[in-house]
Structure formats: structure tokens, C-alpha cells
Design an enzyme around this catalytic site. Structure first.
Site, short mmCIF file in Angstrom:
data_model
loop_
_atom_site.label_atom_id
_atom_site.label_comp_id
_atom_site.label_asym_id
_atom_site.label_seq_id
_atom_site.Cartn_x
_atom_site.Cartn_y
_atom_site.Cartn_z
N TRP A 21 0.84 -1.21 0.00
CA TRP A 21 0.00 0.00 0.00
C TRP A 21 0.87 1.26 0.00
CZ3 TRP A 21 -3.41 1.78 4.77
CH2 TRP A 21 -4.07 2.97 4.43
N ASP A 51 1.30 -8.30 -1.26
CA ASP A 51 -0.11 -7.91 -1.21
C ASP A 51 -0.25 -6.49 -1.74
OD1 ASP A 51 -2.94 -8.21 -0.10
OD2 ASP A 51 -2.28 -6.34 0.82
N TYR A 56 -4.30 1.18 -4.55
CA TYR A 56 -3.07 1.71 -3.94
C TYR A 56 -2.35 2.57 -4.99
CZ TYR A 56 -3.85 -1.74 -0.21
OH TYR A 56 -4.38 -2.49 0.81
N HIS A 121 -12.18 -6.51 -1.43
CA HIS A 121 -11.48 -5.52 -0.60
C HIS A 121 -12.42 -4.90 0.44
CE1 HIS A 121 -8.10 -2.25 -0.80
NE2 HIS A 121 -8.34 -2.65 0.42
N SER A 152 -10.62 -9.71 2.11
CA SER A 152 -9.96 -8.88 3.11
C SER A 152 -11.10 -8.33 3.93
CB SER A 152 -9.18 -7.77 2.41
OG SER A 152 -8.49 -7.00 3.36
N1 LIG Z 1 -8.31 -3.04 3.87
C1 LIG Z 1 -7.24 -3.68 3.53
O1 LIG Z 1 -7.30 -4.68 2.85
C2 LIG Z 1 -5.90 -3.18 4.01
C3 LIG Z 1 -5.84 -2.09 4.90
C4 LIG Z 1 -4.59 -1.71 5.39
C5 LIG Z 1 -3.45 -2.40 4.99
N2 LIG Z 1 -3.55 -3.46 4.12
C6 LIG Z 1 -2.36 -4.22 3.68
O2 LIG Z 1 -1.52 -4.44 4.79
C7 LIG Z 1 -0.22 -3.91 4.51
C8 LIG Z 1 0.44 -3.46 5.79
O3 LIG Z 1 -0.35 -2.54 6.51
P1 LIG Z 1 0.00 -1.00 6.57
O4 LIG Z 1 0.88 -0.70 5.39
O5 LIG Z 1 -1.29 -0.29 6.75
O6 LIG Z 1 0.78 -0.81 7.92
P2 LIG Z 1 2.01 -1.45 8.67
O7 LIG Z 1 2.61 -2.56 7.92
O8 LIG Z 1 1.50 -1.72 10.04
O9 LIG Z 1 3.03 -0.21 8.74
C9 LIG Z 1 3.79 0.08 7.61
C10 LIG Z 1 4.58 1.37 7.78
O10 LIG Z 1 5.42 1.35 8.91
C11 LIG Z 1 6.70 1.92 8.57
N3 LIG Z 1 7.69 0.82 8.70
C12 LIG Z 1 7.63 -0.42 8.13
N4 LIG Z 1 8.67 -1.17 8.49
C13 LIG Z 1 9.42 -0.42 9.32
C14 LIG Z 1 10.61 -0.66 10.04
N5 LIG Z 1 11.22 -1.84 9.99
N6 LIG Z 1 11.13 0.34 10.80
C15 LIG Z 1 10.50 1.53 10.88
N7 LIG Z 1 9.35 1.81 10.22
C16 LIG Z 1 8.82 0.85 9.45
C17 LIG Z 1 6.60 2.44 7.17
O11 LIG Z 1 6.10 3.80 7.13
P3 LIG Z 1 6.98 5.11 7.47
O12 LIG Z 1 8.39 4.84 7.08
O13 LIG Z 1 6.35 6.21 6.70
O14 LIG Z 1 6.80 5.30 8.95
C18 LIG Z 1 5.50 1.57 6.59
O15 LIG Z 1 4.83 2.13 5.52
C19 LIG Z 1 -0.50 -2.79 3.49
O16 LIG Z 1 0.66 -2.41 2.79
C20 LIG Z 1 -1.54 -3.47 2.64
O17 LIG Z 1 -0.91 -4.38 1.75
C21 LIG Z 1 -4.76 -3.86 3.65
#
Ligand SMILES: NC(=O)c1ccc[n+]([C@@H]2O[C@H](COP(=O)([O-])OP(=O)(O)OC[C@H]3O[C@@H](n4cnc5c(N)ncnc54)[C@H](OP(=O)(O)O)[C@@H]3O)[C@@H](O)[C@H]2O)c1
Length: 327
Positions: A21, A51, A56, A121, A152
Site C-alpha cells: 500500500w 499484497d 493503492y 477488498h 480482506s
Molecule cells: N483493507 C485492507 O485490505 C488493508 C488495509 C490496510 C493495509 N492493508 C495491507 O496491509 C499492509 C500493511 O499494513 P499497513 O501498510 O497499513 O501498515 P504497517 O505494515 O503496520 O506499517 C507500515 C509502515 O510502517 C513503517 N515501517 C515499516 N517497516 C518499518 C521498520 N522496519 N522500521 C521503521 N518503520 C517501518 C513504514 O512507514 P513510514 O516509514 O512512513 O513510517 C511503513 O509504511 C498494506 O501495505 C496493505 O498491503 C490492507
């Protein structure tokens, strides 16, 4: 990297996979060459599952993944999603005509003639009570447009309903130290039905990396500008719907439990992997360093029962009341 069976599909997927995303947009400035480097770093670490979704960056994320696929020989399974481009979320919107259009667009963006895994979704709850929708998905499989499909979901009850349909192969659901409700009932049920679980928002939008502070600022186009107090529980699922300050305090409590030389992000991901019903966690990463840090969680030893109890206690005392029965 270790691999786990993805439900009844033929795929063994990397237990730490990649959520695409953030590289599409809505998380502040992203630069395609850095995003591609993050994807490459993940593949170098053994990631074989990504994913994404059509929304996105309106195709941007899917197109970046198509570029990655062109340059790599490894088998990489791509899960995309359809439905969020509807102008309003109604069960009726998940029609043959609309889904066919979304599928064609994703096929084009991903430069392929068959989608590996298509997820509905986060359709409205009513959609899960319409067997015709799942029949329709079966027809897309029969037509060779998609190999497998899943959902999802927003709510645990939707997940429980979805796994009643025999050809639902995967359920993507929020599951992290701040969203523990799936562990009550759903994980066991999914395991019993051999449905693959994708744990999304595993880092609570970055809160569980331990790097955020009370005064952290986000760019104007970053969805983390809202939901400071959990008021938009489901929208963007920002910070897992947890009040930002309460989340920061809970993170500091969790930090006290970390083993030596383990980053907070790795610990949060390893916590998810302690549940064998989970096929993979899909952390978002915008840089190669983040992708590598996240993948290293797969190499960590198991978390002790004592520490697992400690995380549960922190959840029960600080988080549970504000989220547990809301989804
Ligand atoms: N409705 C749905 O289906 C839905 C909704 C939400 C998410 N998703 C899926 O789930 C995936 C993951 O969720 P998410 O992207 O919402 O949140 P997440 O994985 O909980 O957080 C990701 C963010 O945290 C930071 N980060 C990641 N790894 C890091 C590390 N090792 N050290 C420091 N910062 C780090 C990055 O942003 P910064 O560097 O900007 O801080 C990154 O964009 C999405 O990419 C998507 O594929 C699906």
C-alpha cells in the site's frame, strides 16, 4: 526466511511478506525508484508474496510490482484486491460487471493474463451473506481470470462467515499486538478450514516500530494525520484504531519485554508469527532498510510463554477496552 503453507493453494509463502500500500501512496512522499529498491530488498531476503490492491495509488503499486516481476526470475505470488474503486460501498456494487472491469484493470496493471489471488477488498457486511457473490468469484476462476480468491475483512464475524464458502482460500485481517481478537476464535476456525491468514497492518501503521513520538508529524497526504484518538476506527485502519497516545504508552510497556538486539518492529512481527494459523504477515515497507529489518523477524527464536503473557497483559490493561468488541 521461513515459509508457510497458504491455505489449500499450492503456494508456500514467506512468513514475512510485503504489503504494497505505502509504495502506492497515501503515506507521504514515495519515490518509485526507492520503492522498487524496497521490493528488490524484500525479494533478496526471500519474500515471495506481495499484497497490493488496484486502489493503492490507483494502479501505481500494481505497476511497480509488474516492473519487479519483469526483472526477477523467482516465483513471486501477487495478491491484489478489488472493490474499493466503487463510488459507494454497497453489496450490490460487487456485481459481475464491476468486478470484471476491476479485474481487467488489475490484469493490465500487473501485465498478466491471470491474477494469482484476488481478494474482495473489505466489502460491506451484507456481501458476506450473498452466496451469489462467491458463485461469481467461482466463475472468474473458471474463466481463467483469477487462480484463487479470498477476502480482506474489517470484522472478525465477517471472517468467520467468509470461511463458510468452500472456495475462499485466504482471509486478510488485522492482527497485531494491538488487535488480538482473531486469536480468540477465528485463527482456530481458519486453521480447521485450511484457509490462509494474511495478517495485515502488522506494525499498527508504524506505531509498533517504536519510532513514533507524541510530536511526530506526517506529510499532508499521509493517512496518519487522522485517527489520533481512534475516532475513525476502520478508515484506513490507521494506528489499528487505537488512540495514538495510548498506543505510544503501550509500546513503551512492550519495549521493556524486548530481548537484546531485537528491534521493536521485528518483535511485533515475531509476535504474529507465534500463531501457526497465520500464513504470513504483510508489513508495509518504503525503503530497503525497512524491508530487511522486517524480514529479519523470521530468523528470530520463538518468544517465550512469559513474554507472550506479558504482551497479552499489556493488551488487556491498555488496549482491549477501546478495540476488542468494536470489530
Ligand atoms: N483493507 C485492507 O485490505 C488493508 C488495509 C490496510 C493495509 N492493508 C495491507 O496491509 C499492509 C500493511 O499494513 P499497513 O501498510 O497499513 O501498515 P504497517 O505494515 O503496520 O506499517 C507500515 C509502515 O510502517 C513503517 N515501517 C515499516 N517497516 C518499518 C521498520 N522496519 N522500521 C521503521 N518503520 C517501518 C513504514 O512507514 P513510514 O516509514 O512512513 O513510517 C511503513 O509504511 C498494506 O501495505 C496493505 O498491503 C490492507
Amino acid at each position: 526466511m521461513k515459509y508457510r503453507q497458504l491455505g489449500r493453494t499450492p503456494w508456500k509463502v514467506s512468513e514475512i511478506s510485503f504489503g504494497a500500500w505505502a509504495i502506492g501512496g497515501a503515506w507521504g512522499t514515495v519515490d518509485d525508484s526507492q520503492s522498487l529498491d524496497a521490493l528488490r530488498a524484500a525479494i533478496d531476503c526471500g519474500v515471495n508474496f506481495i499484497d497490493t490492491a488496484d486502489v493503492y495509488g490507483m494502479g501505481r503499486s500494481e505497476q511497480l510490482i509488474a516492473r519487479l516481476k519483469r526483472e526477477r526470475k523467482e516465483e513471486i505470488v501477487i495478491a491484489t484486491k478489488a472493490g474499493r474503486r466503487l463510488p459507494s460501498q454497497t453489496a450490490a456494487g460487487y456485481s459481475q460487471k464491476n468486478l470484471a472491469m476491476f479485474i481487467e484493470d488489475s490484469l493490465r496493471n500487473l501485465s498478466t493474463d491471470c491474477l494469482d489471488l484476488l481478494q474482495l477488498h473489505c466489502p460491506p457486511t451484507d456481501a458476506y451473506y450473498q452466496p451469489e457473490l462467491f458463485d461469481l468469484m467461482d466463475r472468474f476462476v473458471a474463466a481463467g481470470k483469477i487462480r484463487y480468491y479470498g477476502v480482506s475483512v474489517e470484522r472478525v464475524e465477517e471472517a468467520l462467515k467468509a470461511v463458510e464458502y468452500p472456495n475462499v482460500q485466504t482471509v486478510q485481517i488485522i492482527f497485531n499486538c494491538f488487535r488480538q481478537r482473531p486469536a480468540d476464535l477465528f485463527l482456530e476456525e481458519a486453521k480447521r478450514k485450511q484457509v490462509g491468514i494474511l495478517a495485515r497492518v502488522p506494525l499498527a501503521s508504524g506505531l509498533l516500530t517504536g519510532k513514533l513520538k507524541r510530536n511526530s508529524q506526517f506529510e499532508a497526504d499521509d493517512h496518519r494525520n487522522f485517527n489520533r484518538h481512534g475516532e475513525q476506527f476502520d478508515v484506513g485502519e490507521t494506528f489499528s484504531g487505537v488512540d495514538y497516545d495510548a498506543g505510544l504508552e503501550a509500546v513503551e510497556e512492550i519495549r521493556k519485554l524486548l530481548p537484546a538486539r531485537v528491534s521493536m518492529a521485528q518483535f511485533a512481527l515475531r509476535w504474529i508469527l507465534m500463531f501457526d494459523a497465520v500464513a504470513c504477515a504483510i508489513p508495509g515497507a518504503k525503503t530497503p532498510a525497512q524491508a530487511r529489518d522486517n524480514c529479519a523477524a523470521s530468523d528470530l527464536p520463538e518468544i517465550s510463554a512469559d513474554v507472550m503473557r506479558g504482551v497479552r497483559r499489556i493488551y488487556d490493561e491498555r488496549i482491549r477496552r477501546s478495540v476488542h468488541q468494536r470489530w
